[in-house]
Enzyme design. Sequence first.
Site, PDB file in Angstrom:
ATOM      1  N   ASP A   1       0.829  -1.200   0.000  1.00 38.34           N
ATOM      2  CA  ASP A   1       0.000   0.000   0.000  1.00 38.34           C
ATOM      3  C   ASP A   1       0.869   1.257   0.000  1.00 38.34           C
ATOM      4  OD1 ASP A   1      -2.705   1.331   0.646  1.00 38.34           O
ATOM      5  OD2 ASP A   1      -1.449   2.032   2.310  1.00 38.34           O
TER       6      ASP A   1
ATOM      7  N   GLU B   1       1.329  -0.640  -5.156  1.00 37.68           N
ATOM      8  CA  GLU B   1       0.294   0.367  -5.379  1.00 37.68           C
ATOM      9  C   GLU B   1       0.998   1.710  -5.513  1.00 37.68           C
ATOM     10  OE1 GLU B   1      -3.358   2.973  -3.626  1.00 37.68           O
ATOM     11  OE2 GLU B   1      -1.691   2.402  -2.380  1.00 37.68           O
TER      12      GLU B   1
HETATM   13  C1  GLC Z   1      -4.113   3.443  -0.201  1.00 32.74           C
HETATM   14  C2  GLC Z   1      -5.428   2.743   0.008  1.00 32.74           C
HETATM   15  C3  GLC Z   1      -6.447   3.725   0.541  1.00 32.74           C
HETATM   16  C4  GLC Z   1      -5.925   4.304   1.833  1.00 32.74           C
HETATM   17  C5  GLC Z   1      -4.527   4.899   1.637  1.00 32.74           C
HETATM   18  C6  GLC Z   1      -3.892   5.231   2.951  1.00 32.74           C
HETATM   19  O1  GLC Z   1      -4.179   4.399  -1.193  1.00 32.74           O
HETATM   20  O2  GLC Z   1      -5.866   2.150  -1.189  1.00 32.74           O
HETATM   21  O3  GLC Z   1      -7.702   3.139   0.733  1.00 32.74           O
HETATM   22  O4  GLC Z   1      -6.804   5.306   2.294  1.00 32.74           O
HETATM   23  O5  GLC Z   1      -3.671   3.988   0.998  1.00 32.74           O
HETATM   24  O6  GLC Z   1      -3.530   4.059   3.618  1.00 32.74           O
END
Ligand code: GLC
Length: 568
Positions: free
Chosen positions: A213, A255
Site C-alpha cells: 500500500d 500500489e
Molecule cells: C491506499 C489505500 C487507501 C488508503 C490509503 C492510505 O491508497 O488504497 O484506501 O486510504 O492507501 O492508507
Amino acid sequence: MSFTAPLTTPGLALDPHWHRRAVFYEVMVRSFMDSNGDGIGDLAGLISKLDYLQWLGVDALWLPPFFESPLRDGGYDVADYTAVLPEFGTIEQFRELVTKAHERNMRIVIDLVINHTSDQHPWFQASREDPQGPYGDYYVWSDTDEKYQDVRIIFVDTEESNWAFDPVRRQFYWHRFFSHQPDLNFENPKVHDEIFDVVRFWADLGVDGFRLDAIPYLYESDGGTGESEPPTHAFIAKLRAMIDEEYPGRILIAEANQWPHEVVEFFGTDEQPECHMAFDFPVMPRIFYALRSQQATELERQLSEEVHAPEGSAWGVFLRNHDELTLEMVSEEYRQAMYGWYAYDPRMRANVGIRRRLAPLLDNARSELELAHALLFSLPGSPFLYYGDEIGMGDNIWLPDRDSSRTPMQWTPDRNAGFSTADPGKLYLPVVQSLVYHYNQINVESQLAQSRSLLHWVRNVIHVRKAHPTFGLGTMRVLRTDNESVLAFVREYAGTGTHLGDSAERILCVFSFAHNPVSVTITAEGLEGAGLHDLFGGAPFPPVGDDGRLTLTLGSQSFFWLGADAAR
Ligand code: GLC
Ligand code: CA
C-alpha cells in the site's frame, strides 16, 4: 445457492508465474458476508462464499486490511499488524481461510500498509510519550512544519498539511494521508526489522502475496517530492531479497499511483528485483474517457507508450477498487471532462477523483459494462475485479468518503440482501436501496437465475480468457485504424507447449467506443492473409487481406476477440 462446475485455470496451481495469468478479486472482509448476525462481514462469512468465487473463476483474492484498527480509514489505519480485528474473526479463522482457499487452488494476497500506522498503534503512543525511549524514533518528528515543502498533499479534501502537531510530544509528525495516520520513519533500521517480522508472520500463515500500500512514499528528503526516492526503492529491493530467500514464490504488488515510466521502476532491475506486479493507474481513467468521448485516441496513445513489464512481472489492470476512481494521472482538461460526465453531482467527487461504482458510472448500460470488461480482460496484465461489480452493484453517494462503494454485497432479495441476519439498522453500512440498484433486483441469486445476466456474462468472459494464456502472457501491439472511435491491438504469444492450450497464438482485439454502429479498416501488420475466428462462438470471420488490411463493422459500443490462424 449451490455452485458446481468451478472455473479453474489449467496448470495454474504449480505455476511460479501464476500471477501473470490469475484473475484477482478484491474483497473487503467487512463487506462480503456476515456469519454471526452482528451486521459486520467477517472471515467465516468469506469462507462460506469461497465456492461462489471459485465458480466465478477467481484465482486469487486480495484482502484489504482486516487487522486491529479504529477503522477511520477502512482499516488502512493499522493499530496492530499481527492481530485480526475481533469483529472480523480470529487468526485461526484466517488460517482456515488460507487452507480452504488453497484447497480450491485459490491464492490469498493481503495488504501490507507500511508507510504509516494508526495513531492508536502502541508504537505511536510510545513514540509521542517517550522521545528518548525505544520507539522515540519510529515516526518522522520535527520541531517545525516547514520541512519537505515540495511534497504534495494526497487527501486534499481533508488535509491542509502533511504535518500535524502532537500536543503530547510538542512536536510535529509527518503524515502523507489522514492526520491520524502518522508515517513510519524508514530512516530507522529498527522499523525495517519490525516490517520484516510482520511479513514473516503472515507468510508463515501461508499468504501468497502482499499488496504494498502507498509504496512510493516511504522516504522523503530535503528538496525531494517524497515519491519513489532512491532509498524507497532500496528498501523494496531488500524486502524482495528477503522474500526470495525465505519465502520464494510469494509475490509483491506495488500500489503506485504514477505514470508508467515511474511505476515500472517498482519492478526493479534484473540485479535488484522489486515487485512482481504493479497496478496500471494511467490506463484505467482512459478507458472511462474513451467510453464517453467516443474516441479511442487517448487510450491508444497510452497503450502504445505502455512500458513493458520486465520478464516474469505483470501489470495489474482494474476498472474500480475500494478507492475513488482517481484522476491524478490525466491532464486538467480531461479531468474536467470526466467530472462533467461521471461526477456531475459534486457529491460524487472525492479528492482528485470520483467515488462511484462501475455500474452507476456507466449508467447501468449493459453494452458499456461488457465493453469495459472486455478491455479489462484483454489488456496486458492480470485483471482485478472489485467485489459486487460482477453483478453491477450500485453505490450510495449519501455515505461519507469512499464508503459510497463499500456497501454490503448483495446476495439475495431477502432482508439485508442476504448479507446479514442483523436488524437492518445495525449493519456497518446500509445496503443499496436506490431505484435502479435496489438489492431486490441486483443480487447474485436473481442473476444466477437469468442465463443472460451480467454475472453469467462476466463468468463466461473469464472462461474464455482462461482458455487463452496469451491474454496473460502475450505481448501487445496497437494497430492502426481509420476510425478514431476504434481501438485495435494484437496479443501475441510464442507458447511453451508445457500444458494444454499453452501454444503459439495471436489474438486480434477490436473495440468500438462509438455510440452508433461503425465500419473500420484496420492495418493488421503481421497478420497478412490470416484467417480469423470469434473466440466466443468459434464462427469464422473474413480473413485479413494479403495487404494486411481488414474491414469490419461493429455495433454500438461493441468488441471482437478474434483468434488469428496461421497465414494461408
Ligand atoms: C491506499 C489505500 C487507501 C488508503 C490509503 C492510505 O491508497 O488504497 O484506501 O486510504 O492507501 O492508507
Ligand atoms: Ca459478523
